[in-house]
Motif scaffolding. Structure first.
Motif, PDB file in Angstrom:
ATOM      1  N   ALA A 127       0.837  -1.186   0.000  1.00 11.10           N
ATOM      2  CA  ALA A 127       0.000   0.000   0.000  1.00 11.10           C
ATOM      3  C   ALA A 127       0.882   1.250   0.000  1.00 11.10           C
ATOM      4  CB  ALA A 127      -0.905  -0.004   1.222  1.00 11.10           C
ATOM      5  N   PRO A 128       0.393   2.357  -0.522  1.00  6.97           N
ATOM      6  CA  PRO A 128       1.219   3.574  -0.588  1.00  6.97           C
ATOM      7  C   PRO A 128       1.849   3.988   0.736  1.00  6.97           C
ATOM      8  CG  PRO A 128      -0.734   3.842  -1.932  1.00  6.97           C
ATOM      9  CD  PRO A 128      -0.894   2.535  -1.211  1.00  6.97           C
ATOM     10  N   SER A 129       1.069   3.991   1.813  1.00 13.23           N
ATOM     11  CA  SER A 129       1.622   4.401   3.104  1.00 13.23           C
ATOM     12  C   SER A 129       2.698   3.436   3.589  1.00 13.23           C
ATOM     13  CB  SER A 129       0.505   4.523   4.145  1.00 13.23           C
ATOM     14  OG  SER A 129      -0.265   3.328   4.204  1.00 13.23           O
ATOM     15  N   ALA A 130       2.529   2.147   3.304  1.00 13.38           N
ATOM     16  CA  ALA A 130       3.532   1.151   3.695  1.00 13.38           C
ATOM     17  C   ALA A 130       4.785   1.285   2.835  1.00 13.38           C
ATOM     18  CB  ALA A 130       2.963  -0.252   3.566  1.00 13.38           C
ATOM     19  N   ALA A 131       4.596   1.532   1.546  1.00 13.56           N
ATOM     20  CA  ALA A 131       5.738   1.701   0.637  1.00 13.56           C
ATOM     21  C   ALA A 131       6.560   2.925   1.030  1.00 13.56           C
ATOM     22  CB  ALA A 131       5.253   1.827  -0.793  1.00 13.56           C
ATOM     23  N   ALA A 132       5.873   3.985   1.454  1.00 10.68           N
ATOM     24  CA  ALA A 132       6.566   5.220   1.803  1.00 10.68           C
ATOM     25  C   ALA A 132       7.441   5.061   3.036  1.00 10.68           C
ATOM     26  CB  ALA A 132       5.546   6.333   2.015  1.00 10.68           C
ATOM     27  N   SER A 133       7.071   4.134   3.926  1.00 10.35           N
ATOM     28  CA  SER A 133       7.837   3.936   5.162  1.00 10.35           C
ATOM     29  C   SER A 133       8.798   2.749   5.084  1.00 10.35           C
ATOM     30  CB  SER A 133       6.878   3.739   6.340  1.00 10.35           C
ATOM     31  OG  SER A 133       6.068   2.588   6.146  1.00 10.35           O
ATOM     32  N   ALA A 178      12.999   7.537  -7.672  1.00 13.26           N
ATOM     33  CA  ALA A 178      11.715   8.214  -7.454  1.00 13.26           C
ATOM     34  C   ALA A 178      10.951   7.574  -6.305  1.00 13.26           C
ATOM     35  CB  ALA A 178      10.889   8.167  -8.739  1.00 13.26           C
ATOM     36  N   PHE A 179      10.994   6.245  -6.252  1.00 14.62           N
ATOM     37  CA  PHE A 179      10.268   5.518  -5.205  1.00 14.62           C
ATOM     38  C   PHE A 179      10.879   5.780  -3.829  1.00 14.62           C
ATOM     39  CE2 PHE A 179       6.696   2.918  -5.219  1.00 14.62           C
ATOM     40  CZ  PHE A 179       6.784   1.870  -4.327  1.00 14.62           C
ATOM     41  N   ASN A 180      12.197   5.930  -3.762  1.00 12.09           N
ATOM     42  CA  ASN A 180      12.860   6.182  -2.482  1.00 12.09           C
ATOM     43  C   ASN A 180      12.507   7.553  -1.908  1.00 12.09           C
ATOM     44  OD1 ASN A 180      14.111   3.690  -2.303  1.00 12.09           O
ATOM     45  ND2 ASN A 180      16.018   4.376  -3.252  1.00 12.09           N
ATOM     46  N   ARG A 181      11.990   8.442  -2.749  1.00 13.04           N
ATOM     47  CA  ARG A 181      11.580   9.776  -2.292  1.00 13.04           C
ATOM     48  C   ARG A 181      10.078   9.837  -2.006  1.00 13.04           C
ATOM     49  NH1 ARG A 181      14.659  11.033  -7.099  1.00 13.04           N
ATOM     50  NH2 ARG A 181      16.802  11.614  -6.541  1.00 13.04           N
ATOM     51  N   TYR A 182       9.401   8.717  -2.117  1.00  9.01           N
ATOM     52  CA  TYR A 182       7.943   8.709  -2.015  1.00  9.01           C
ATOM     53  C   TYR A 182       7.476   8.954  -0.590  1.00  9.01           C
ATOM     54  CZ  TYR A 182       3.115   7.220  -2.782  1.00  9.01           C
ATOM     55  OH  TYR A 182       1.754   7.184  -2.869  1.00  9.01           O
ATOM     56  N   ALA A 183       6.417   9.758  -0.456  1.00  8.98           N
ATOM     57  CA  ALA A 183       5.808  10.035   0.846  1.00  8.98           C
ATOM     58  C   ALA A 183       4.301   9.924   0.715  1.00  8.98           C
ATOM     59  CB  ALA A 183       6.198  11.434   1.324  1.00  8.98           C
ATOM     60  N   CYS A 184       3.671   9.228   1.650  1.00  6.01           N
ATOM     61  CA  CYS A 184       2.216   9.073   1.624  1.00  6.01           C
ATOM     62  C   CYS A 184       1.740   8.598   2.994  1.00  6.01           C
ATOM     63  CB  CYS A 184       1.792   8.069   0.551  1.00  6.01           C
ATOM     64  SG  CYS A 184       0.009   7.875   0.388  1.00  6.01           S
ATOM     65  N   GLY A 185       0.787   9.310   3.568  1.00  7.73           N
ATOM     66  CA  GLY A 185       0.232   8.914   4.850  1.00  7.73           C
ATOM     67  C   GLY A 185      -0.988   8.030   4.694  1.00  7.73           C
ATOM     68  N   GLU A 186      -1.405   7.380   5.763  1.00  5.69           N
ATOM     69  CA  GLU A 186      -2.581   6.513   5.718  1.00  5.69           C
ATOM     70  C   GLU A 186      -3.866   7.292   5.458  1.00  5.69           C
ATOM     71  OE1 GLU A 186      -2.944   3.990   9.085  1.00  5.69           O
ATOM     72  OE2 GLU A 186      -1.244   2.708   8.519  1.00  5.69           O
ATOM     73  N   ASP A 187      -3.833   8.600   5.682  1.00  5.55           N
ATOM     74  CA  ASP A 187      -5.024   9.415   5.485  1.00  5.55           C
ATOM     75  C   ASP A 187      -5.226   9.837   4.027  1.00  5.55           C
ATOM     76  OD1 ASP A 187      -2.709  10.980   5.625  1.00  5.55           O
ATOM     77  OD2 ASP A 187      -3.810  12.752   6.288  1.00  5.55           O
ATOM     78  N   VAL A 188      -4.281   9.512   3.155  1.00  6.36           N
ATOM     79  CA  VAL A 188      -4.392   9.878   1.734  1.00  6.36           C
ATOM     80  C   VAL A 188      -5.264   8.842   1.034  1.00  6.36           C
ATOM     81  CG1 VAL A 188      -3.145  10.297  -0.418  1.00  6.36           C
ATOM     82  CG2 VAL A 188      -2.142  10.990   1.774  1.00  6.36           C
ATOM     83  N   LYS A 189      -6.354   9.308   0.429  1.00  4.91           N
ATOM     84  CA  LYS A 189      -7.329   8.391  -0.170  1.00  4.91           C
ATOM     85  C   LYS A 189      -7.720   8.850  -1.567  1.00  4.91           C
ATOM     86  CE  LYS A 189      -9.435   7.600   4.387  1.00  4.91           C
ATOM     87  NZ  LYS A 189      -9.042   6.197   4.603  1.00  4.91           N
ATOM     88  N   VAL A 190      -8.219   7.904  -2.343  1.00  7.29           N
ATOM     89  CA  VAL A 190      -8.870   8.215  -3.614  1.00  7.29           C
ATOM     90  C   VAL A 190     -10.341   7.856  -3.472  1.00  7.29           C
ATOM     91  CG1 VAL A 190      -6.849   7.977  -5.093  1.00  7.29           C
ATOM     92  CG2 VAL A 190      -8.214   5.936  -4.531  1.00  7.29           C
TER      93      VAL A 190
END
Length: 247
Positions: A127-133, A178-190
């Motif tokens: 998931a985005p938030s997991a990938a970001a951390s 690019a992926f190593n710079r990724y940031a996304c919290g669990e509150d970010v939704k589509v």
């Protein structure tokens, strides 16, 4: 692409049209993956009744000289700017591995611009938030090649070809940076529904990891599992295409 397509879509977007008018499905490759690697999936989507559009990232194929976006968000903006997506109706997005996160960011861009997203399919991805951390992805040649072997999906004979490896490293490093710079919290939704899919034998992405995608949607969420490993898609190409098209 010819005619109207040539005017409204960049030539590096690979289209596989269905025989009759159909809903569009955009395909986002894995890290280091070129559009050509998804020709079989694009063809299967077309056979199942989708107009398939396979994205080509910079630093590979016919975008070899295009500069690499610094972030995943910039890559998503780059891909969104490559076509008249509003002109072809609500979109379905399918991303494999890193491509799932790129597709997620593409969906965020599209929703901000008023382009309808019918569904987001996320395949074999954190998931985005997991990938970001997650820990940083490797950038050294030996570590990248070891990663490719571990993930599978690349013909071992090709990894012995120096010219192929040089091109592969260029593409993978661009995506990993690019992926190593990724940031996304669990509150970010589509707003769109998210449908996760993966391989039962994937030693990198488990079903529990796929289920973490649920926090990133305001809509419905499901998980579907196939036999196979991280690149289960290569074994179940037609089945996955049918699953996407049956929505």
């Amino acid at each position: 692409m010819t005619g109207l397509d040539a005017l409204t879509f960049k030539p590096w977007i690979k289209r596989y049209p269905a025989d009759v008018s159909a809903r569009p499905t955009l395909v986002f490759p894995h890290a280091g993956g070129a559009a050509l690697a998804y020709r079989g999936f694009g063809t299967a989507l077309a056979a199942a009744g989708s107009d398939a559009y396979v994205m080509q990232y910079p630093q590979r194929g016919d975008r070899l000289t295009h500069p690499a976006p610094a972030t995943v968000a910039e890559l998503a903006e780059d891909l969104f700017g490559a076509g008249d997506w509003a002109g072809i109706g609500p979109l379905r997005l399918f991303g494999h591995c890193m491509g799932a996160v790129v597709a997620f960011e593409f969906a965020r861009v599209a929703e901000r611009r008023g382009v309808g997203i019918e569904a987001l399919w996320v395949s074999a991805s954190e998931a985005p938030s997991a990938a970001a951390s997650a820990p940083a992805l490797p950038m050294a040649e030996s570590e990248i090649l070891a990663e490719m072997v571990d993930l599978g999906g690349t013909d071992p004979a090709l990894l012995a070809d120096e010219d192929f490896v040089e091109l592969l490293l260029m593409a993978v490093r661009a995506d990993y940076a690019a992926f190593n710079r990724y940031a996304c919290g669990e509150d970010v939704k589509v707003a769109t529904d998210i449908f996760a899919v993966g391989g039962q034998g994937d030693h990198r992405i488990s079903e529990d990891m796929l289920r973490r995608w649920e926090v990133h949607t305001e809509g419905a969420f499901t998980v579907s599992m196939f036999d196979g490993g991280h690149f289960y898609l290569n074994e179940f190409t037609a089945d996955v295409a049918e699953l996407v098209n049956d929505l």
